[in-house]
Motif scaffolding. Structure first.
Motif, PDB file in Angstrom:
ATOM      1  N   ARG A   1     -84.092  20.471 -51.733  1.00 22.20           N
ATOM      2  CA  ARG A   1     -83.690  19.797 -50.499  1.00 22.20           C
ATOM      3  C   ARG A   1     -83.695  20.820 -49.356  1.00 22.20           C
ATOM      4  O   ARG A   1     -83.539  22.027 -49.601  1.00 22.20           O
ATOM      5  CB  ARG A   1     -82.267  19.218 -50.599  1.00 22.20           C
ATOM      6  CG  ARG A   1     -81.972  18.392 -51.816  1.00 22.20           C
ATOM      7  CD  ARG A   1     -82.598  17.015 -51.809  1.00 22.20           C
ATOM      8  NE  ARG A   1     -82.303  16.369 -53.081  1.00 22.20           N
ATOM      9  CZ  ARG A   1     -81.196  15.690 -53.335  1.00 22.20           C
ATOM     10  NH1 ARG A   1     -80.278  15.553 -52.397  1.00 22.20           N
ATOM     11  NH2 ARG A   1     -81.004  15.136 -54.525  1.00 22.20           N
ATOM     12  N   PRO A   2     -83.823  20.367 -48.123  1.00 15.56           N
ATOM     13  CA  PRO A   2     -83.686  21.296 -46.998  1.00 15.56           C
ATOM     14  C   PRO A   2     -82.291  21.932 -46.999  1.00 15.56           C
ATOM     15  O   PRO A   2     -81.290  21.242 -47.202  1.00 15.56           O
ATOM     16  CB  PRO A   2     -83.872  20.396 -45.772  1.00 15.56           C
ATOM     17  CG  PRO A   2     -84.628  19.202 -46.275  1.00 15.56           C
ATOM     18  CD  PRO A   2     -84.147  18.993 -47.681  1.00 15.56           C
TER      19      PRO A   2
ATOM     20  N   GLN B   1     -89.083  19.033 -48.536  1.00 18.44           N
ATOM     21  CA  GLN B   1     -88.516  18.572 -47.274  1.00 18.44           C
ATOM     22  C   GLN B   1     -87.849  17.200 -47.377  1.00 18.44           C
ATOM     23  O   GLN B   1     -87.219  16.760 -46.417  1.00 18.44           O
ATOM     24  CB  GLN B   1     -89.607  18.548 -46.201  1.00 18.44           C
ATOM     25  CG  GLN B   1     -90.151  19.928 -45.862  1.00 18.44           C
ATOM     26  CD  GLN B   1     -89.057  20.902 -45.427  1.00 18.44           C
ATOM     27  OE1 GLN B   1     -88.176  20.564 -44.630  1.00 18.44           O
ATOM     28  NE2 GLN B   1     -89.097  22.122 -45.966  1.00 18.44           N
ATOM     29  N   GLU B   2     -87.957  16.543 -48.499  1.00 21.00           N
ATOM     30  CA  GLU B   2     -87.296  15.253 -48.702  1.00 21.00           C
ATOM     31  C   GLU B   2     -85.791  15.457 -48.865  1.00 21.00           C
ATOM     32  O   GLU B   2     -85.344  16.465 -49.419  1.00 21.00           O
ATOM     33  CB  GLU B   2     -87.845  14.552 -49.942  1.00 21.00           C
ATOM     34  CG  GLU B   2     -89.307  14.162 -49.849  1.00 21.00           C
ATOM     35  CD  GLU B   2     -89.533  13.031 -48.858  1.00 21.00           C
ATOM     36  OE1 GLU B   2     -88.616  12.188 -48.696  1.00 21.00           O
ATOM     37  OE2 GLU B   2     -90.615  12.993 -48.252  1.00 21.00           O
ATOM     38  N   THR B   3     -85.008  14.476 -48.404  1.00 30.04           N
ATOM     39  CA  THR B   3     -83.553  14.565 -48.559  1.00 30.04           C
ATOM     40  C   THR B   3     -83.039  13.701 -49.703  1.00 30.04           C
ATOM     41  O   THR B   3     -81.872  13.808 -50.080  1.00 30.04           O
ATOM     42  CB  THR B   3     -82.839  14.150 -47.260  1.00 30.04           C
ATOM     43  OG1 THR B   3     -83.239  12.822 -46.910  1.00 30.04           O
ATOM     44  CG2 THR B   3     -83.191  15.097 -46.122  1.00 30.04           C
TER      45      THR B   3
END
Length: 316
Positions: A7-8, A27-29
């Motif tokens: 996750r970021p 970059q997906e949450t």
């Protein structure tokens, strides 16, 4: 050596990780999908996962010869990882205890006050333009100062909440825990959870998640609570039987509830959202930049120790 951060994370954490090894940042949450979970084990030496990244026994069964040898979890809770299955495949697991304690305890105290004093209900009234003005009997809630708080789970976070209640609000503290605790404030250990629930004005849930604590707060525990008492959960959502809680709130069998976690996050049942006697937060327990940075740096320290062949500072 390749590290996958699922996750970021704050920039300071990413830079610290980049100094340790080759990294890829997803970059997906949202949590990892099934394919991504299996990719994590096959394409990376170390993975830094977090809440919702469900490394189940089935995932490890599908990748019996895992390239990944460490899951450096971002967070103190790791019930989304089947640790026994991981270890059977030669995958170590670490977490980030300590970094989350005070921030989570702050949210616990906030939920106690918000629920007892009907803060969320009042805020909605003002926003809706429905506030008729002050009067002596409007929105009377529970005055927590001097009341009795019960802590289910007297670990780091439970103790931090209890300290706030005792020293900040003069509350009497009772608790249930697997062992007697040596504390710097008076607190009474109760024989059972039901006896604790029956004797307190506020019941705070601060146990670890996992199969042993799933639905620990069930219909029987809720039925034992006094009609004016409030339930606060800052642990894991499935520690509370959500269906039983909704029933208790709908019937006004308890005074109210304050929740930061939910049984099937991010899904919150409409029946729960429709109630005015529950405060609902979007899992804010550690949501402060310096706290998330501290968690990330602790996870990176575990990664660095692993890569250097040293013992993990925070092995599970």
């Amino acid at each position: 050596m390749k590290l996958w951060i699922t996750r970021p994370l704050p920039d300071t954490v990413i830079e610290a990780a980049r100094a340790v090894c080759d990294i890829e940042v997803r970059q997906e949450t949202l949590p990892l999908s099934g394919d991504e979970l299996r990719r994590a084990l096959t394409e990376f030496d170390v993975v830094l996962p977090t809440l919702g990244d469900a490394f189940s026994a089935d995932v490890f069964r599908d990748v019996p010869h895992s390239r990944c040898k460490l899951l450096a979890n971002f967070g103190v809770g790791y019930n989304h990882i089947d640790v026994a299955a991981a270890q059977a495949c030669g995958v170590a697991v670490s977490n980030t205890p300590g970094a989350v304690t005070e921030a989570t305890a702050d949210i616990g105290m906030m939920l106690i006050l918000m629920s007892a004093r009907r803060a969320a209900e009042g805020e909605r009234m003002v926003r809706a333009g429905a506030w008729p003005g002050w009067h002596p009997t409007q929105m009377l809630g529970l005055h927590v100062t001097g009341k009795r708080v019960g802590i289910a789970g007297m670990g780091r976070i439970g103790q931090a909440i209890a300290r706030r209640c005792h020293f900040g609000f003069g509350m009497d503290v009772a608790y249930v825990s697997r062992s007697e605790k040596v504390l710097n404030f008076p607190a009474r250990r109760m024989p059972t959870l039901k006896e604790l629930a029956a004797s307190v004005d506020v019941l705070v849930v601060a146990v670890p998640g996992g199969t042993e604590t799933r639905h620990l707060i069930d219909a029987e525990v809720l039925a034992a609570m006094q009609s004016h008492a409030h339930l606060v959960n800052i642990a894991r959502g499935d520690v509370v039987d959500e269906v039983a809680l909704i029933a208790a709130l709908e019937a006004r069998r308890i005074g109210g509830a304050g929740l930061d976690v939910y049984e099937n996050e991010p899904v919150v049942p409409e029946a729960l959202r429709a109630l005015d006697n529950v405060t609902l937060l979007p899992h804010l327990g550690t949501a402060a930049l310096e706290v998330r940075e501290a968690m990330g740096m602790m996870a990176v320290e575990n990664v660095a120790a692993f890569l250097q062949g040293n013992p993990l500072p925070n092995a599970v």
